[in-house]
Design a protein around this motif. Structure first.
Motif, PDB file in Angstrom:
ATOM      1  N   ALA A 104       0.819  -1.212   0.000  1.00 55.09           N
ATOM      2  CA  ALA A 104       0.000   0.000   0.000  1.00 55.09           C
ATOM      3  C   ALA A 104       0.852   1.261   0.000  1.00 55.09           C
ATOM      4  N   ALA A 105       1.919   1.292   0.844  1.00 56.26           N
ATOM      5  CA  ALA A 105       2.729   2.508   0.929  1.00 56.26           C
ATOM      6  C   ALA A 105       3.443   2.793  -0.389  1.00 56.26           C
ATOM      7  N   ASP A 106       3.898   1.747  -1.047  1.00 55.28           N
ATOM      8  CA  ASP A 106       4.544   1.947  -2.348  1.00 55.28           C
ATOM      9  C   ASP A 106       3.591   2.583  -3.346  1.00 55.28           C
ATOM     10  N   LEU A 107       2.332   2.107  -3.326  1.00 56.54           N
ATOM     11  CA  LEU A 107       1.331   2.669  -4.227  1.00 56.54           C
ATOM     12  C   LEU A 107       1.126   4.152  -3.956  1.00 56.54           C
ATOM     13  N   VAL A 108       0.967   4.493  -2.678  1.00 54.74           N
ATOM     14  CA  VAL A 108       0.707   5.886  -2.313  1.00 54.74           C
ATOM     15  C   VAL A 108       1.855   6.782  -2.766  1.00 54.74           C
ATOM     16  N   TRP A 109       3.083   6.370  -2.445  1.00 59.34           N
ATOM     17  CA  TRP A 109       4.208   7.243  -2.749  1.00 59.34           C
ATOM     18  C   TRP A 109       4.536   7.271  -4.241  1.00 59.34           C
ATOM     19  N   HIS A 110       4.164   6.219  -4.984  1.00 60.77           N
ATOM     20  CA  HIS A 110       4.307   6.308  -6.435  1.00 60.77           C
ATOM     21  C   HIS A 110       3.466   7.451  -6.977  1.00 60.77           C
ATOM     22  N   LEU A 135       3.781   5.092  11.715  1.00 66.25           N
ATOM     23  CA  LEU A 135       4.345   5.571  10.449  1.00 66.25           C
ATOM     24  C   LEU A 135       5.508   4.707   9.989  1.00 66.25           C
ATOM     25  N   GLU A 136       6.264   4.208  10.941  1.00 64.65           N
ATOM     26  CA  GLU A 136       7.481   3.471  10.605  1.00 64.65           C
ATOM     27  C   GLU A 136       7.172   2.110  10.007  1.00 64.65           C
ATOM     28  N   GLU A 137       6.182   1.412  10.571  1.00 65.08           N
ATOM     29  CA  GLU A 137       5.839   0.088  10.074  1.00 65.08           C
ATOM     30  C   GLU A 137       5.159   0.228   8.707  1.00 65.08           C
ATOM     31  N   GLY A 138       5.773  -0.286   7.688  1.00 65.07           N
ATOM     32  CA  GLY A 138       5.230  -0.174   6.345  1.00 65.07           C
ATOM     33  C   GLY A 138       5.825   0.952   5.538  1.00 65.07           C
ATOM     34  N   GLY A 139       6.649   1.787   6.189  1.00 65.69           N
ATOM     35  CA  GLY A 139       7.323   2.841   5.436  1.00 65.69           C
ATOM     36  C   GLY A 139       6.399   3.931   4.958  1.00 65.69           C
ATOM     37  N   TRP A 140       5.464   4.366   5.797  1.00 69.29           N
ATOM     38  CA  TRP A 140       4.511   5.396   5.366  1.00 69.29           C
ATOM     39  C   TRP A 140       5.149   6.780   5.277  1.00 69.29           C
ATOM     40  N   LEU A 141       6.190   7.054   6.069  1.00 71.09           N
ATOM     41  CA  LEU A 141       6.794   8.383   6.069  1.00 71.09           C
ATOM     42  C   LEU A 141       7.985   8.403   5.120  1.00 71.09           C
ATOM     43  N   ARG A 142       7.855   9.129   4.027  1.00 75.21           N
ATOM     44  CA  ARG A 142       8.912   9.242   3.032  1.00 75.21           C
ATOM     45  C   ARG A 142       8.991  10.694   2.553  1.00 75.21           C
ATOM     46  N   THR A 143       9.886  10.925   1.657  1.00 73.97           N
ATOM     47  CA  THR A 143      10.014  12.260   1.064  1.00 73.97           C
ATOM     48  C   THR A 143       9.788  12.165  -0.439  1.00 73.97           C
ATOM     49  N   SER A 144       9.439  13.296  -1.008  1.00 72.12           N
ATOM     50  CA  SER A 144       9.217  13.367  -2.451  1.00 72.12           C
ATOM     51  C   SER A 144       9.618  14.746  -2.939  1.00 72.12           C
ATOM     52  N   PRO A 145      10.237  14.841  -4.117  1.00 71.46           N
ATOM     53  CA  PRO A 145      10.619  16.160  -4.640  1.00 71.46           C
ATOM     54  C   PRO A 145       9.428  17.025  -5.012  1.00 71.46           C
ATOM     55  N   LEU A 146       8.236  16.421  -5.046  1.00 73.56           N
ATOM     56  CA  LEU A 146       7.057  17.187  -5.476  1.00 73.56           C
ATOM     57  C   LEU A 146       6.269  17.794  -4.324  1.00 73.56           C
ATOM     58  N   GLY A 147       6.685  17.540  -3.098  1.00 75.57           N
ATOM     59  CA  GLY A 147       5.868  18.073  -2.025  1.00 75.57           C
ATOM     60  C   GLY A 147       6.583  18.130  -0.691  1.00 75.57           C
ATOM     61  N   LEU A 183      12.674   7.864  14.398  1.00 76.19           N
ATOM     62  CA  LEU A 183      12.135   8.014  13.046  1.00 76.19           C
ATOM     63  C   LEU A 183      12.350   9.432  12.529  1.00 76.19           C
ATOM     64  N   TRP A 184      12.178  10.415  13.408  1.00 76.61           N
ATOM     65  CA  TRP A 184      12.350  11.804  12.960  1.00 76.61           C
ATOM     66  C   TRP A 184      13.796  12.038  12.531  1.00 76.61           C
ATOM     67  N   ARG A 185      14.739  11.462  13.286  1.00 79.20           N
ATOM     68  CA  ARG A 185      16.148  11.636  12.928  1.00 79.20           C
ATOM     69  C   ARG A 185      16.490  10.848  11.666  1.00 79.20           C
ATOM     70  N   GLY A 186      15.933   9.628  11.572  1.00 76.35           N
ATOM     71  CA  GLY A 186      16.255   8.780  10.441  1.00 76.35           C
ATOM     72  C   GLY A 186      15.787   9.348   9.119  1.00 76.35           C
ATOM     73  N   ILE A 187      14.671  10.066   9.142  1.00 77.14           N
ATOM     74  CA  ILE A 187      14.132  10.611   7.899  1.00 77.14           C
ATOM     75  C   ILE A 187      14.767  11.962   7.567  1.00 77.14           C
ATOM     76  N   GLY A 188      15.611  12.464   8.489  1.00 85.16           N
ATOM     77  CA  GLY A 188      16.254  13.755   8.253  1.00 85.16           C
ATOM     78  C   GLY A 188      15.297  14.920   8.363  1.00 85.16           C
ATOM     79  N   SER A 189      14.348  14.826   9.268  1.00 86.86           N
ATOM     80  CA  SER A 189      13.320  15.859   9.372  1.00 86.86           C
ATOM     81  C   SER A 189      13.834  17.085  10.110  1.00 86.86           C
TER      82      SER A 189
END
Length: 731
Positions: free
Chosen positions: A158-164, A186-198, A211-217
């Motif tokens: 599901a998360a891959d679909l959303v972020w695609h 958020l961590e389980e399933g990889g829901w928190l990611r980054t995108s150049p479009l938003g 998680l906040w540190r790992g994602i570079g937030s």
């Protein structure tokens, strides 16, 4: 029966002669080509309750503020991120009710209205709502019904679909993940990611997740409002309820917490049968702040737990219990026995060492669980780390403490209050009639003692309040000592009675404070009442009774009744020699007080004999003991009164050096020693030196005591007179 079928394009024909279960999936990520080409499988269904949200384009939150107060700097940083190149994750973290969602709502509105961004809002408080919301985001960005069905049924990631689809969005976007108080969701399933479009904006109570540190937030703490802005929030919501000054009082009582302010303002603006002013509301808050504030929820359009002051903290405590930290509840209940001021971590050390037993509470708090419980409370923003007077402390919001205290089971209230008192007792400096030096660090404990005395009045809290009053007195804070002693005395009289030793000790502290505030007649009256009561209750030779004889003698001396004063002080000395010993601190202190009285009667020989107390202090007490400084100060003052200035000069300087070293240059008694050196210099005819010292003394007294204090006025008068002496030829 044979079945004929025909397929074209990407179609398929399946033929069977019996019952078969056939699935076929084709996942394509080309523009508009992703689809589920086989019949819907008879298989897993979306989890029960995983309903699609009504909208991800509209923030589904409670009442948002019409005007966002105080957050200008934070909004500017977030606005820059939204209008920038994208690819950022920003985390707003802080205590529940501090306005994180309000900031997110304001940014969301601006991003859509002013910057042409697609706004996407997801409730991330739990797995079901997050999954449903994120799939709805994918649908909003172009995912087909078949793709969504496959993701919902567990047939694809599901998360891959959303972020695609977020990565291939035709428009730039802002994604808000609101109330992500459990980062593992958020961590389980990889829901928190980054995108150049938003840009992704997360609101959470969890300040320190890896998680906040790992994602570079970029992390942004969101705290309570400044008092002026908090008052304006109330005026925004209830403009006719009172003045800004009245709103400031309400805001101060509510700790400037945005949620509490919103509910309070809503309550004031939606009353029908009654129409309270801000001042009336402030008075009502003193009775039950949490319950009263929550009545405003009806006016906000939301009665959910997250939008109720009395329940919002419980969400975090429930989450901690679910993570295996039920002890956090007990630790927070302990903190609720104290004030909303910094609590030194050292105060909790006896709990961690097992010196205070919390094993019989529910939940129990074992010694090895104190550190994890503290960490859990910090992680969920229920407490914060602060530094006060150079000490590491934790601090909780006042409204939070009030609501937690209100929820403590009745059977545990007394046990928690007793433990809170014992911890304060262990942390306070050991009681001593004249401590060796002004203690440090106890000032942080004073508000906690007052809070405990207010909420759980009894012998232990009242006794602690008296100790605080004495410590304030020795530190030179005589007005504070008077106020604290009177409060302790009033509470002790109500709950213990007027003949209880703690009440009498409080009255003694009150009288000493009055004396040092130059209210000599009032001090003499209270000392006399205390002496009579102590003689009746404790006996004529009890150390506290003898202490009252000394105190009464000093008051009589200030009133000019020197003969009576000598008799009262000698009564104290004789009794202390018998009861405590000739070398006891209290005996030596009382002997030193004679040095200020005998010169008033012109008894030089008796004075010289009494002055031997300085030698005894040097012999029996540790170096730099404050009683020794008292003795030399009294000796120097007595020599001055007898006109023996040359002898007085080195004694006065030693007293000044000792007081400065032990009590600081701006302590009232240090200033009294400085005054003595000025008088001795004047008596020796060194007028310029005397004027310079008196000028320095006047500046200190004006700064510390105020321009209207009697001692300040005396310094000003002496300075003027001595300056005139130095210029006799001028009119």
């Amino acid at each position: 029966m044979p079945i004929d079928g025909r397929a074209s394009g990407q179609g398929r024909v399946f033929q069977t002669g019996g019952d078969q279960y056939i699935e076929e999936h084709h996942h394509h990520y080309g523009a508009g080509t992703g689809s589920l080409l086989a019949p819907q499988p008879v298989g897993p269904r979306p989890p029960q309750g995983a309903t699609v949200p009504d909208s991800v384009r509209v923030p589904l939150v409670g009442r948002a503020p019409g005007i966002l107060r105080d957050r200008a700097d934070l909004m500017e940083r977030l606005r820059t991120a939204v209008t920038g190149p994208g690819g950022d994750v920003h985390v707003l973290h802080g205590l529940g009710g501090c306005g994180k969602t309000a900031v997110a709502h304001a940014l969301f509105t601006e991003a859509v209205r002013d910057h042409g961004r697609v706004g996407l809002w997801v409730n991330a408080s739990e797995r079901i709502s997050l999954r449903a919301g994120m799939l709805a985001v994918a649908g909003d960005r172009g995912a087909t019904t078949g793709e969504l069905a496959a993701a919902a049924s567990g047939q694809r990631a599901a998360a891959d679909l959303v972020w695609h689809y977020l990565d291939h969005s035709a428009q730039r976007w802002l994604l808000v993940l609101d109330n992500a108080d459990d980062p593992t969701v958020l961590e389980e399933g990889g829901w928190l990611r980054t995108s150049p479009l938003g840009t992704v904006l997360v609101t959470t109570r969890h300040a320190t997740s890896p998680l906040w540190r790992g994602i570079g937030s970029a992390r942004h703490p969101v705290g309570v409002l400044p008092e002026a802005d908090a008052a304006q929030v109330l005026c925004d919501l209830a403009p006719d309820a009172g003045t800004v000054e009245s709103a400031q009082k309400v805001a101060r009582r509510l700790g400037c917490l945005p949620l509490a302010l919103t509910l309070a303002g809503s309550h004031l603006s939606h009353q029908l049968l009654e129409s309270w002013s801000m001042d009336e509301y402030d008075r009502k808050l003193s009775e039950d702040s949490t319950a009263l504030v929550d009545q405003g929820a009806a006016g906000t359009g939301s009665g959910q737990s997250r939008h109720l002051v009395g329940r919002t903290w419980q969400l975090s405590l429930d989450a901690l219990a679910g993570q295996g930290l039920p002890e956090a509840t007990t630790l927070l209940r302990l903190l609720s026995c104290w004030a909303a001021d910094p609590v030194p971590l050292s105060l909790l050390m006896p709990v961690a060492r097992g010196e205070v037993d919390f094993g019989h509470l529910d939940p129990p708090l074992a010694r090895d669980r104190v550190e994890p419980a503290l960490r859990g409370l910090l992680d969920h923003s229920l407490i914060g780390m602060v530094e006060a007077d150079g000490r590491r402390c934790v601090q909780a919001h006042g409204v939070l403490l009030d609501s937690v205290a209100a929820g403590v089971p009745e059977v545990q209230r007394g046990v928690l209050a007793e433990a809170a008192g014992r911890l304060l007792e262990a942390a306070l400096p050991q009681e001593d009639a004249v401590p060796s030096k002004t203690p440090t660090g106890w000032e942080l404990l004073a508000p906690h003692v007052s809070r405990l005395l207010q909420t759980a009045p009894g012998e232990l809290p009242a006794g602690l309040a008296v100790r605080i009053a004495r410590l304030m007195h020795h530190a030179g804070n005589f007005p504070g000592a008077l106020k604290q002693a009177r409060y302790a005395a009033g509470t002790a009289e109500r709950c213990l009675g007027s003949d209880h030793p703690v009440f009498l000790t409080a009255r003694d502290a009150e009288a000493w404070a009055l004396q040092y505030l130059t209210h000599f007649a009032d001090a003499e009256a209270v000392h006399r009442q205390t002496l009579a009561a102590r003689e009746s209750v404790l006996g004529p030779d009890h150390p506290e009774t003898l202490r009252s004889h000394l105190a009464l003698g000093l008051s009589l001396n200030q009133l000019g009744r020197h003969e009576e004063a000598v008799q009262s002080v000698r009564r104290a000395i004789d009794g202390q020699r018998r009861a405590l010993g000739a070398d006891a601190v209290e005996t030596l202190f009382s002997r030193s007080m004679l040095l200020e009285i005998l010169p008033e009667l012109g008894r030089s020989e008796e004075f010289d004999e009494a002055a031997k107390v300085t030698e005894d202090c040097d012999r029996f007490l540790p170096p730099e003991h404050l009683t020794t400084v008292f003795a030399y100060h009294g000796y120097g003052e007595g020599l001055r009164l007898l006109g023996r200035y040359a002898e007085a000069e080195p004694v006065a300087r030693r007293a000044l050096e000792g007081r400065t070293r032990l009590q600081g240059p701006e302590h009232p008694l240090t200033m009294a020693a400085l005054s003595l050196t000025a008088l001795v210099a004047h008596g020796l005819g060194r007028l310029d030196e005397a004027i310079a010292i008196q000028q320095q003394l006047l500046e200190r007294r004006e700064r510390v005591l105020g321009s209207e204090h009697p001692f300040t006025a005396l310094s000003r008068e002496r300075l003027t007179r001595w300056q005139a002496e130095a210029r006799p030829d001028r009119p």
